[in-house]
Write an enzyme that holds these catalytic residues in place. Structure first.
Site, PDB file in Angstrom:
ATOM      1  N   GLU A 516      41.859 -44.580  21.490  1.00  0.00           N
ATOM      2  CA  GLU A 516      40.432 -44.919  21.539  1.00  0.00           C
ATOM      3  C   GLU A 516      39.874 -44.772  22.954  1.00  0.00           C
ATOM      4  O   GLU A 516      39.120 -45.624  23.438  1.00  0.00           O
ATOM      5  CB  GLU A 516      40.204 -46.339  21.004  1.00  0.00           C
ATOM      6  N   GLU A 609      45.204 -46.412  12.876  1.00  0.00           N
ATOM      7  CA  GLU A 609      44.881 -47.831  12.722  1.00  0.00           C
ATOM      8  C   GLU A 609      44.023 -48.001  11.482  1.00  0.00           C
ATOM      9  O   GLU A 609      43.038 -47.274  11.292  1.00  0.00           O
ATOM     10  CB  GLU A 609      44.130 -48.394  13.938  1.00  0.00           C
TER      11      GLU A 609
END
Length: 917
Positions: A516, A609
């Site tokens: 991220e 995720e």
């Protein structure tokens, strides 16, 4: 075997192994090994002296580099907040960075970019690095050591360390000192210190000389002590750590929190992480193995070296078994003085035992025992564990291991071990994996950093699949003092070191070079940084794919074009799609699986995720949501007054989804290879949504290792062959008599019938893409709930939940009745508040006192309550919804009976005996 020299060199595709020679491996001889000791790997974990400054203001000024000032100390921003630009740092202080940077030269490919060590010896006159400094008042500690885990927890919004980093005093400057006894017989040897992990900005002095160091706290690293060693006497080792506040989004720990090794070798030896084994042409009858050995020559003369390797099978315990299955004599190598050389060769293993994930495959492994000889004399020996397996990453079918389709049923794991903190302990990590396996988990993502090497030894042995990850940030920052501060100088050395250490592990199926990162937002500029890291990974290991986890980047952006595998965080299910998020300035994304599959038809897609669902074990809040996946708010699954979340398992972080929603999305997109749930175990820090707390709510298993209801939802889905049924909530609701109290059932069956006090409340069948059964109109009355589950019309499993009596006794159970008397082995003891019939009293919070007799010690207690700020070191602990945990450690060399006693006022005490052997 001389004909092996002439084998054609074969480059190989897919396998893995671990270098991971056990401590003092070179002292364990057989007929294939040299009779004298040619290499020693000695644990130096015992008896260090430790000192930590009271505050940053009182610390010394031997700093690595300057850091930006932190103006806003609050760390409760959302996990998917957009990273921001780095702050330019200027310092007028003298810094030690120029002396530390050369430690990374071995991992910088372009020699013209190697760092040249300046003249001088910074810190050489500082008292703590001197052999005659009086450190008798310093604390004696053994490694691995987490200086912060005993606390105290810092409370309130104005605490120095907030909830994001776990409210524990992990920040600060500290020193470790140890005397090394180097005999005169070691004169002429190369001597190194290998540090598996130190948090952070480590700098090493020996005998008053600055040797080197390594800033990144998660990597393993080595410094060469040879120039500063004085054989025949004591040598003073001193290590300084400087762990900044506001440096992480979770609990980083503090200290030398992994193992440390002293390496002694002849000047000509196998280099650090200096072997590579890969396999191709894998079948039931044979596998071709290619081997590369890097030889370092630290002597002042050229050397002609012969390298020989013998291969043995390992048994399930990791011990060598049987006769040699293959051998290899490599081409002779001439290694120039002060240089390194690589030799390569190939051999065939017949009828190979393949490594693969249980339950359908076995994690078989081998060991390669390599010796170097010079002028007919063996001068080095080196062991390399590895496994043989083929892995295919198919964009339409997902992942195939040894030709079998394996759906990835993975979890993300941060590096702390709950109440033990970050100090690595093999038994504690093994326990985590065992409970995850019981749930049906087959894969781990090491979010978001390289793990302890012993964790990968466990995943290799147990057969877990691993995404090995590095970097939560690149050049853009998520916190003021995170890795972005050192990324420009250290991203290449850290990436190469990370891959070299772990590239032989068969459990590692994929590398991840970022999570991220803010560079998702910067188009081609960010993609160029990603491509540089990707290229480094592929140079070090061309056999595995590389990915980066993306929560913002879309198919038409630049970054997704870089990795081999598309790693998506939460995007597959869609982010903030509920109408209540219209107009938000946060990430809001429609479901993306199909869009990425269309844009990148040749790339496998994986959810790196998923979920980020919340719950507090044993807490049930009303009313219960009618939605299968809902945001969390006060009155909607959450209660900020008590900082707890409902365990009906229907609520998630705003950008996440419930487990049910994720299951449905994945089943409707069968080309997706699987998922890594956020997250497996609760972890210290990042306590979204309640930053007054100490630890997360998103784990499937709580911080103490007790299963939340969500555990059974995953087990029902991931282990469909296991007959099981689970009822929630508990059935102790005296204040709800006559009120509607919904009952949910998690089962691997396809239908179930629910009974209350013997009366059927009806039979229900799972609908398509439904993963639970629920009776929403049950009117509470005390007594007994019973569910009978069916599968394909046949009775499959049943479960009973009873209203209990009042708390009347304690019950204790241990995960193992016997522990090894090595000072490291642990017993995890569960303490349960029970009624007179032995049933768990689900809402009990009785204070419990613990005491111990015999050759053991209580190292920590916990209860799994994220909001509990009692020190983990306390011997007193309130139960949380009926349960508490005590962790007992053996004492080195002390055998006998260990007796743990648990007492609580007004109820019957309990004790348990353990045997230390």
């Amino acid at each position: 075997m001389k004909w092996l020299k002439h084998l054609k060199l074969i480059f190989i595709a897919l396998t893995g192994f671990i270098f991971c020679a056990p401590p003092l491996a070179a002292r364990q001889h057989d007929k294939h090994q040299p009779k004298g000791i040619v290499r020693e790997r000695i644990s130096i974990d015992q008896t260090w002296l430790f000192y930590k400054y009271d505050s940053a203001a009182s610390a010394d000024h031997l700093i690595y580099d300057g850091r930006p000032e932190v103006r806003d100390n609050k760390d409760n921003k959302a996990a998917d907040s957009k990273p921001t630009e780095a702050v330019k740092v200027e310092t007028t202080q003298d810094v030690l960075k120029p002396w530390i940077l050369p430690a990374g030269n071995r991992f910088i490919k372009d020699a013209s970019k190697h760092h040249i060590r300046p003249e001088g010896n910074p810190g050489g006159n500082f008292p703590f690095v001197q052999g005659n400094f009086d450190d008798r008042l310093w604390e004696s500690v053994d490694l691995p050591h987490d200086w912060a885990i005993k606390g105290p927890f810092q409370k309130g919004w104005n605490s120095e360390v907030g909830g994001g980093m776990g409210r524990l005093p992990s920040n600060g400057v500290a020193w470790y000192r140890k005397k090394l006894d180097i005999p005169a017989s070691d004169s002429g040897k190369s001597i190194f210190i290998d540090v598996d992990g130190a948090m952070s900005y480590a700098m090493v002095w020996l005998n008053g000389h600055l040797v080197g160091g390594w800033p990144y706290g998660y990597n393993s690293w080595r410094v060469d002590l040879t120039p500063y060693i004085v054989p025949g006497g004591e040598n003073q080792l001193a290590i300084r750590l400087d762990n900044p506040n506001n440096s992480a989004r979770w609990y980083p720990g503090g200290g030398i929190y992994r193992n440390v090794w002293l390496i002694k070798a002849n000047p000509v030896h196998v280099g650090q992480w200096g072997t590579i084994l890969t396999a191709s042409h894998i079948s039931k009858t044979s596998a071709t193995i290619n081997m590369v050995v890097t030889i370092d020559n630290n002597s002042k003369t050229d050397a002609k070296i012969e390298a020989t390797t013998v291969i043995y099978a390992l048994d399930a315990a990791g011990q060598k078994s049987g006769k040699a299955v293959a051998s290899l004599l490599m081409p002779d190598s001439r290694v120039d003085a002060g240089k390194s050389d690589r030799v390569e060769g190939s051999f065939i293993i017949k009828n190979p035992n393949l490594w693969g994930p249980p339950p359908t495959q076995k994690p078989n492994r081998y060991i390669a025992m390599t010796t170097l000889s010079q002028n007919g004399r063996i001068i080095d020996s080196y062991e390399t564990r590895f496994g043989i397996r083929s892995v295919e990453f198919n964009p339409d079918k997902g992942m195939l291991v040894n030709g079998e389709h394996i759906l990835i049923k993975g979890v993300n794991q941060h590096h702390d071990l709950g109440a033990l903190g970050t100090a690595f302990n093999t038994r504690a990590a093994e326990r985590q994996l065992e409970i995850l396996r019981e749930m049906g988990c087959n894969a781990i993502r090491t979010s978001h950093n390289p793990p302890a090497p012993e964790l990968l030894e466990l995943t290799d042995r147990l057969g877990f699949l691993v995404i090995d990850e590095i970097f939560d940030s690149w050049e853009l920052k998520k916190t003021p003092h995170d890795f972005h501060l050192i990324f420009p100088e250290w991203s290449e050395p850290d990436t190469r070191a990370f891959v070299r250490r772990d590239r032989n592990c068969p459990s590692v199926i994929m590398w991840s070079f970022g999570n991220e990162v803010g560079e998702q937002y910067t188009g081609t500029q960010g993609a160029a940084i990603g491509k540089r890291l990707y290229d480094i990974v592929k140079e070090e290991d061309p056999t595995r794919p590389a990915t980066c986890a993306m929560n913002y980047a879309k198919p038409d952006m630049a970054l997704p074009g870089v990795p081999d595998v598309i790693g998506l965080n939460y995007q597959g299910e869609g982010i903030r799609q509920s109408p209540e998020f219209e107009g938000t300035d946060r990430i809001r994304t429609a479901p993306q699986y199909d869009a990425f599959h269309k844009k990148f038809p040749g790339k496998m897609i994986l959810s790196t995720e998923t979920a980020s669902a919340f719950s507090s074990r044993g807490i049930y809040l009303f009313p219960v949501s009618k939605e299968i996946s809902a945001p969390l708010r006060d009155g909607r699954g959450g209660d900020s007054r008590i900082c707890q979340v409902s365990s009906y398992e229907l609520h998630a972080v705003d950008f996440g989804s419930s487990a049910d929603k994720v299951f449905g999305s994945l089943e409707q997109h069968p080309y997706v290879a699987g998922e890594f749930v956020w997250n497996g175990w609760d972890y210290i820090g990042e306590p979204t949504p309640y930053y007054e707390a100490r630890s997360s709510y998103s784990g499937i298993i709580d911080l103490a290792g007790f299963k939340k209801d969500r555990f059974y939802l995953y087990q029902a889905h991931w282990r469909p062959e296991l007959p099981m049924a689970h009822i929630l909530p508990h059935w102790n609701w005296p204040e709800r008599i006559g009120q509607v109290t919904p009952v949910h059932i998690f089962t691997s069956g396809d239908e179930a019938e629910l009974f209350l006090n013997g009366k059927s409340l009806g039979k229900k069948k799972k609908a398509e893409y439904a993963y639970r059964l629920h009776w929403d109109e049950v009117v509470y009355e005390p007594g007994e709930l019973k569910v009978i589950a069916y599968k394909n019309g046949i009775r499959w499993a049943e479960e009973v939940m009873k209203t209990t009596g009042e708390a009347s006794q304690l019950r204790v159970t241990a995960d193992h009745p016997r522990i090894i008397a090595d000072g490291k082995d642990l017993a995890f003891i569960t303490v349960q508040i029970s009624d007179k019939n032995g049933l768990l009293v689900p809402r009990s919070d009785n204070p419990i006192r613990f005491s111990i007799d015999g050759p053991g010690e209580i190292v920590a207690t916990d209860n799994g309550d994220s909001y509990n700020l009692e020190s983990f070191a306390s011997h007193n602990r309130n139960a949380f919804n009926g349960l508490a945990l005590v962790i007992v450690r053996s004492m080195a060399g002390k055998k006998g009976t260990i007796t743990l006693t648990a007492k609580s006022n007004g109820i019957k005490e309990a004790r348990i005996e353990l045997q230390a052997r």
